[in-house]
Design a protein around this motif. Structure first.
Motif, PDB file in Angstrom:
ATOM      1  N   CYS A  43       0.824  -1.211   0.000  1.00  9.80           N
ATOM      2  CA  CYS A  43       0.000   0.000   0.000  1.00  9.80           C
ATOM      3  C   CYS A  43       0.860   1.265   0.000  1.00  9.80           C
ATOM      4  CB  CYS A  43      -0.909   0.002   1.221  1.00  9.80           C
ATOM      5  SG  CYS A  43      -1.968   1.467   1.316  1.00  9.80           S
ATOM      6  N   PRO A  44       0.557   2.225  -0.868  1.00  7.39           N
ATOM      7  CA  PRO A  44       1.292   3.495  -0.888  1.00  7.39           C
ATOM      8  C   PRO A  44       0.821   4.471   0.181  1.00  7.39           C
ATOM      9  CG  PRO A  44      -0.358   3.512  -2.611  1.00  7.39           C
ATOM     10  CD  PRO A  44      -0.430   2.146  -1.972  1.00  7.39           C
ATOM     11  N   PHE A  62      -9.617   0.319  -6.463  1.00 14.97           N
ATOM     12  CA  PHE A  62      -8.590  -0.193  -5.566  1.00 14.97           C
ATOM     13  C   PHE A  62      -9.112  -0.153  -4.141  1.00 14.97           C
ATOM     14  CE2 PHE A  62      -8.029   4.349  -5.148  1.00 14.97           C
ATOM     15  CZ  PHE A  62      -7.681   4.520  -3.814  1.00 14.97           C
ATOM     16  N   TYR A  63      -8.503  -0.987  -3.299  1.00 19.16           N
ATOM     17  CA  TYR A  63      -8.847  -0.954  -1.873  1.00 19.16           C
ATOM     18  C   TYR A  63      -7.693  -1.548  -1.086  1.00 19.16           C
ATOM     19  CZ  TYR A  63     -11.285  -1.464   2.545  1.00 19.16           C
ATOM     20  OH  TYR A  63     -11.647  -1.353   3.856  1.00 19.16           O
ATOM     21  N   CYS A  64      -7.376  -0.922   0.044  1.00 14.75           N
ATOM     22  CA  CYS A  64      -6.354  -1.464   0.946  1.00 14.75           C
ATOM     23  C   CYS A  64      -7.052  -2.054   2.162  1.00 14.75           C
ATOM     24  CB  CYS A  64      -5.352  -0.404   1.385  1.00 14.75           C
ATOM     25  SG  CYS A  64      -4.155  -1.048   2.579  1.00 14.75           S
ATOM     26  N   PHE A  65      -6.850  -3.354   2.372  1.00 10.56           N
ATOM     27  CA  PHE A  65      -7.469  -4.026   3.508  1.00 10.56           C
ATOM     28  C   PHE A  65      -6.714  -3.743   4.798  1.00 10.56           C
ATOM     29  CE2 PHE A  65      -9.016  -6.240  -0.170  1.00 10.56           C
ATOM     30  CZ  PHE A  65     -10.329  -6.549   0.147  1.00 10.56           C
ATOM     31  N   GLY A  66      -5.597  -3.003   4.688  1.00 14.73           N
ATOM     32  CA  GLY A  66      -4.834  -2.647   5.875  1.00 14.73           C
ATOM     33  C   GLY A  66      -5.239  -1.317   6.466  1.00 14.73           C
ATOM     34  N   CYS A  67      -5.458  -0.302   5.594  1.00 15.22           N
ATOM     35  CA  CYS A  67      -5.785   1.038   6.104  1.00 15.22           C
ATOM     36  C   CYS A  67      -7.162   1.519   5.661  1.00 15.22           C
ATOM     37  CB  CYS A  67      -4.718   2.048   5.676  1.00 15.22           C
ATOM     38  SG  CYS A  67      -4.616   2.338   3.889  1.00 15.22           S
ATOM     39  N   SER A  68      -7.907   0.663   4.942  1.00 18.36           N
ATOM     40  CA  SER A  68      -9.302   0.953   4.556  1.00 18.36           C
ATOM     41  C   SER A  68      -9.446   2.141   3.628  1.00 18.36           C
ATOM     42  CB  SER A  68     -10.178   1.179   5.806  1.00 18.36           C
ATOM     43  OG  SER A  68     -10.144   0.047   6.648  1.00 18.36           O
ATOM     44  N   VAL A  69      -8.427   2.404   2.816  1.00 21.77           N
ATOM     45  CA  VAL A  69      -8.521   3.452   1.803  1.00 21.77           C
ATOM     46  C   VAL A  69      -8.870   2.788   0.473  1.00 21.77           C
ATOM     47  CG1 VAL A  69      -7.241   5.172   0.484  1.00 21.77           C
ATOM     48  CG2 VAL A  69      -6.903   4.987   2.949  1.00 21.77           C
ATOM     49  N   VAL A 457     -10.086   8.375   6.482  1.00 18.92           N
ATOM     50  CA  VAL A 457     -11.441   8.820   6.816  1.00 18.92           C
ATOM     51  C   VAL A 457     -12.199   7.665   7.457  1.00 18.92           C
ATOM     52  CG1 VAL A 457     -13.625   9.618   5.849  1.00 18.92           C
ATOM     53  CG2 VAL A 457     -11.468  10.454   4.923  1.00 18.92           C
ATOM     54  N   THR A 458     -12.936   7.950   8.499  1.00 18.13           N
ATOM     55  CA  THR A 458     -13.723   6.906   9.157  1.00 18.13           C
ATOM     56  C   THR A 458     -14.750   6.363   8.177  1.00 18.13           C
ATOM     57  OG1 THR A 458     -13.448   8.002  11.280  1.00 18.13           O
ATOM     58  CG2 THR A 458     -15.223   6.392  11.094  1.00 18.13           C
ATOM     59  N   ASN A 459     -14.663   5.049   7.907  1.00 15.78           N
ATOM     60  CA  ASN A 459     -15.553   4.434   6.929  1.00 15.78           C
ATOM     61  C   ASN A 459     -16.699   3.704   7.616  1.00 15.78           C
ATOM     62  OD1 ASN A 459     -13.737   5.207   4.896  1.00 15.78           O
ATOM     63  ND2 ASN A 459     -12.485   3.405   5.305  1.00 15.78           N
ATOM     64  N   LEU A 460     -17.749   3.437   6.873  1.00 16.78           N
ATOM     65  CA  LEU A 460     -18.852   2.645   7.382  1.00 16.78           C
ATOM     66  C   LEU A 460     -18.366   1.220   7.618  1.00 16.78           C
ATOM     67  CD1 LEU A 460     -21.656   3.898   4.981  1.00 16.78           C
ATOM     68  CD2 LEU A 460     -21.396   4.455   7.378  1.00 16.78           C
ATOM     69  N   ALA A 461     -18.720   0.654   8.748  1.00 19.51           N
ATOM     70  CA  ALA A 461     -18.276  -0.705   9.072  1.00 19.51           C
ATOM     71  C   ALA A 461     -19.076  -1.712   8.259  1.00 19.51           C
ATOM     72  CB  ALA A 461     -18.455  -0.962  10.561  1.00 19.51           C
ATOM     73  N   ILE A 462     -18.396  -2.773   7.842  1.00 21.76           N
ATOM     74  CA  ILE A 462     -19.060  -3.878   7.149  1.00 21.76           C
ATOM     75  C   ILE A 462     -19.429  -4.910   8.203  1.00 21.76           C
ATOM     76  CG2 ILE A 462     -18.785  -5.717   5.457  1.00 21.76           C
ATOM     77  CD1 ILE A 462     -16.913  -3.890   3.930  1.00 21.76           C
ATOM     78  N   PRO A 463     -20.717  -5.157   8.420  1.00 24.79           N
ATOM     79  CA  PRO A 463     -21.144  -6.065   9.489  1.00 24.79           C
ATOM     80  C   PRO A 463     -20.569  -7.465   9.307  1.00 24.79           C
ATOM     81  CG  PRO A 463     -22.999  -4.823   8.613  1.00 24.79           C
ATOM     82  CD  PRO A 463     -21.848  -4.591   7.691  1.00 24.79           C
ATOM     83  N   PRO A 529     -16.651  10.156   0.968  1.00 26.52           N
ATOM     84  CA  PRO A 529     -15.647   9.637   1.903  1.00 26.52           C
ATOM     85  C   PRO A 529     -16.144   8.500   2.775  1.00 26.52           C
ATOM     86  CG  PRO A 529     -16.468  11.757   2.650  1.00 26.52           C
ATOM     87  CD  PRO A 529     -17.028  11.545   1.265  1.00 26.52           C
ATOM     88  N   ALA A 530     -17.449   8.378   2.932  1.00 25.01           N
ATOM     89  CA  ALA A 530     -17.993   7.302   3.765  1.00 25.01           C
ATOM     90  C   ALA A 530     -18.241   6.035   2.956  1.00 25.01           C
ATOM     91  CB  ALA A 530     -19.288   7.765   4.436  1.00 25.01           C
ATOM     92  N   TYR A 531     -18.871   6.188   1.796  1.00 19.74           N
ATOM     93  CA  TYR A 531     -19.301   5.016   1.039  1.00 19.74           C
ATOM     94  C   TYR A 531     -18.265   4.506   0.034  1.00 19.74           C
ATOM     95  CZ  TYR A 531     -24.070   4.979   2.848  1.00 19.74           C
ATOM     96  OH  TYR A 531     -25.158   4.858   3.664  1.00 19.74           O
ATOM     97  N   GLU A 532     -17.465   5.400  -0.570  1.00 21.94           N
ATOM     98  CA  GLU A 532     -16.563   4.940  -1.635  1.00 21.94           C
ATOM     99  C   GLU A 532     -15.587   3.865  -1.164  1.00 21.94           C
ATOM    100  OE1 GLU A 532     -14.117   6.872  -5.315  1.00 21.94           O
ATOM    101  OE2 GLU A 532     -13.718   7.719  -3.339  1.00 21.94           O
ATOM    102  N   PRO A 533     -14.927   4.004  -0.001  1.00 23.07           N
ATOM    103  CA  PRO A 533     -14.026   2.931   0.434  1.00 23.07           C
ATOM    104  C   PRO A 533     -14.742   1.599   0.646  1.00 23.07           C
ATOM    105  CG  PRO A 533     -13.587   4.950   1.653  1.00 23.07           C
ATOM    106  CD  PRO A 533     -14.863   5.164   0.901  1.00 23.07           C
TER     107      PRO A 533
END
Length: 608
Positions: A43-44, A62-69, A457-463, A529-533
């Motif tokens: 991840c960059p 793209f998606y980083c499973f480490g930093c949720s970006v 950015v604080t993202n919506l949690a995936i249940p 910023p909430a939904y895109e990640p």
């Protein structure tokens, strides 16, 4: 993002998304390798040793499973390059050839007041002027002769866009003024310097670079963002002069030659890290095209992160004198535990890659490369070779120096094996060294990169629960649901607000045949910023299912069963209240409704 963004028609944005190759874009900054349906890399946006950054070429996300970006090409450029949306839009427009509608307002400006596009335009104009001076002007003969003496081939001049600036206080500024560049813009770009008179009543300006061979410094995409200049007059100072740092140019984050070395380094898995401009140029000229150099500054944590994302190995190339050895040792804290394999190639004292290859050829350089030690081995052997075996105090001192080095590594096997070597060389029992090791104070690690300390950015949690809802949404976003399956999706059957919202938006982009326009759906969430990640994560998730059709049928059945059960629970709750209140007519109606629901559930359970 819905509709238009800052007046840009949505169809223009979609054309850009359709044409951009996100793998090609991100590969400029990250070494990606195929992993199932996606591509993965380091991840960059945060420091990691194990790749958690995933790119899906089909969905162009793209998606980083480490930093949720996560996000699309626009999001990536905005986060990686610090662009705003309009700057990213113009960059991707140029890449894809999609023309943008004419706009009156200019792009967002950095704090210096010079827009990003204008900044690059001014620097490219300056680079062209410097280059033409070298190739064509009578004044440039002194620089041409100098480069010839240094063995720099004429074709290399063009490859690296080398240039020359003659003596004089305003040659560049006068020429750029003819190109409609204002002096204030040159000051903001760092090409023009101000000088105040001694009495403070008058301010004059002058060209920052004079009488120098010029080296354009570029970003990974080849855009000029700064210069290095080498003086031609012997004994003049400073020998090398770099552009001042600006909103877009940071010496601690830039490596000379990176735009030309990146592809070769990614293919070979190795960078050669040298000390200067000419070292990079000579190595490239002799077929070693994965060489880069810091800009006359010490190596930084940002430099290490840039190298690590593109190649797993680095060869440090230094002069074999005390200064060169010291420079190699100073990189230890930065590279230790970074996940990069680092080796040290020491040239004979007084030599650099430029002079060594000119004297001895590439084959001799390759021979030294084969003897290069690992950085840790080099550091420890450097201490051992200084030990005075006849002095107990010196042997103890050297032991402590080595133990301090070994504290930096997290590899217990490495520590154990080196302790054996140190014990044998210094004549100190291994058990004594092991006891001494924990007593030494552990040095502070190198400061982390300032640029990468930004909080995501604080993202919506995936249940974690509701697997049937999650799986259906994942398959929907990945384009793996058939139109008749999409028609069976019932927004009311979903209980997770996140999934309900995604499905609600999906239905807004569904055609008469029941197919969802996924490009339009992704565009709907672009820039949110909430939904895109979250959308990015679900879209690039590695989801394997042997029989998708059978699994979808099962998920739809479970979803319907749970929906019916919820309705039954609600009816039963209402029935109890009606019985307590003695409302027989309502009791009869609710009992009938309950029987219908039970029958539906029974039929659903019994169906194959």
């Amino acid at each position: 993002m819905t509709g238009e963004k800052r007046g840009v028609p949505s169809e223009i944005l979609q054309q850009i998304r359709d044409r951009i190759d996100i793998i090609d874009l991100i590969s400029t900054y990250v070494s990606l390798s195929k992993a199932g349906q996606n591509f993965k890399g380091l991840c960059p946006f945060h420091s990691e040793k194990t790749p958690s950054f995933s790119v899906n070429p089909v969905r162009q996300m793209f998606y980083c499973f480490g930093c949720s970006v996560g996000g699309d090409a626009f999001t990536f450029l905005m986060k990686q390059e610090g662009m705003d949306f309009m700057e990213a839009l113009r960059e991707l427009s140029q890449r894809t050839g999609v023309a943008l509608p004419e706009r009156r307002e200019t792009g967002a400006k950095p704090s210096s007041g010079l827009s990003r596009e204008r900044y690059f335009h001014v620097y490219q104009l300056a680079a062209s002027w410097y280059h033409r001076n070298l190739l064509e002007t009578p004044e440039g003969k002194v620089a041409r002769d100098y480069l010839d003496r240094r063995g720099i081939a004429r074709e290399t001049w063009s490859t690296f866009q080398l240039g020359f600036v003659p003596e004089g206080w305003n040659g560049l500024s006068k020429w750029l003024e003819q190109q409609s560049v204002k002096p204030e813009e040159l000051v903001q770009a760092g090409l023009l310097a101000r000088k105040e008179s001694e009495d403070g009543t008058r301010v004059s300006t002058y060209d920052r670079f004079r009488g120098r061979v010029m080296f354009p410094i570029t970003d990974p995409r080849g855009q000029v963002l700064g210069f290095g200049g080498r003086i031609l007059e012997d004994g003049a100072s400073p020998k090398y002069l770099n552009s001042p740092e600006t909103d877009l140019f940071f010496k601690g984050r830039s490596l000379y030659g990176m735009d030309k070395a990146r592809q070769s380094a990614t293919a070979s898995g190795r960078f050669y890290l040298v000390e200067g401009y000419f070292d990079v140029i000579v190595l490239h000229q002799n077929g070693i095209e994965n060489a880069v150099a810091p800009l006359g500054t010490a190596l930084t944590a940002d430099h290490v992160q840039i190298l690590r994302r593109l190649a797993p190995s680095v060869m440090l190339v230094f002069d074999g004198d005390a200064a060169g050895m010291g420079a190699a040792l100073r990189t230890l804290d930065l590279f230790m535990n970074s996940g990069i394999e680092v080796r040290v190639l020491l040239l004979p004292a007084g030599e650099d890659p430029d002079t060594f290859i000119r004297k001895n050829g590439v084959s001799a350089f390759r021979e030294l490369e084969g003897k290069a030690a690992t950085l840790l081995d080099f550091a420890i052997m450097s201490v051992l070779n200084k030990a005075k075996m006849h002095s107990i105090q010196d042997r103890v001192k050297r032991a402590d120096e080595i133990l301090a080095i070994l504290q930096k590594t997290k590899n217990p096997i490495e520590k154990e094996e080196y302790l054996k070597v140190v014990s044998e060389r210094l004549g100190i029992r291994p058990d004594l060294l092991s006891k001494r090791l924990p007593t030494l104070s552990r040095p502070m690690n190198a400061a982390p990169s300032v640029k990468r300390q930004e909080q995501a950015v604080t993202n919506l949690a995936i249940p974690q629960g509701k697997p049937e809802e999650r799986d259906l949404i994942v398959l929907l976003l990945q384009g793996r649901l058939e139109s008749n399956q999409i028609r069976q999706l019932d927004e009311d059957a979903f209980t997770v607000p996140l999934y309900r919202h995604i499905l609600h938006k999906a239905f807004q982009h569904t055609d008469e045949e029941g197919n969802v326009n996924l490009d339009a759906l992704h565009a709907e969430f672009s820039g949110d910023p909430a939904y895109e990640p979250v959308i990015s994560r679900l879209s690039v998730a590695e989801y394997y299912c042997e029989e998708v059709f059978v699994h979808v049928v099962g998920c739809l059945r479970v979803l319907k069963e749970k929906q019916i059960q919820r309705l039954m629970d609600e009816v039963i709750s209402q029935l109890k209240v009606a019985q307590r209140e003695g409302r027989q007519d309502l009791v009869d109606a609710l009992v009938a409704e309950s029987n219908v629901l039970r029958q539906k559930k029974s039929l659903l359970t019994a169906s194959p």
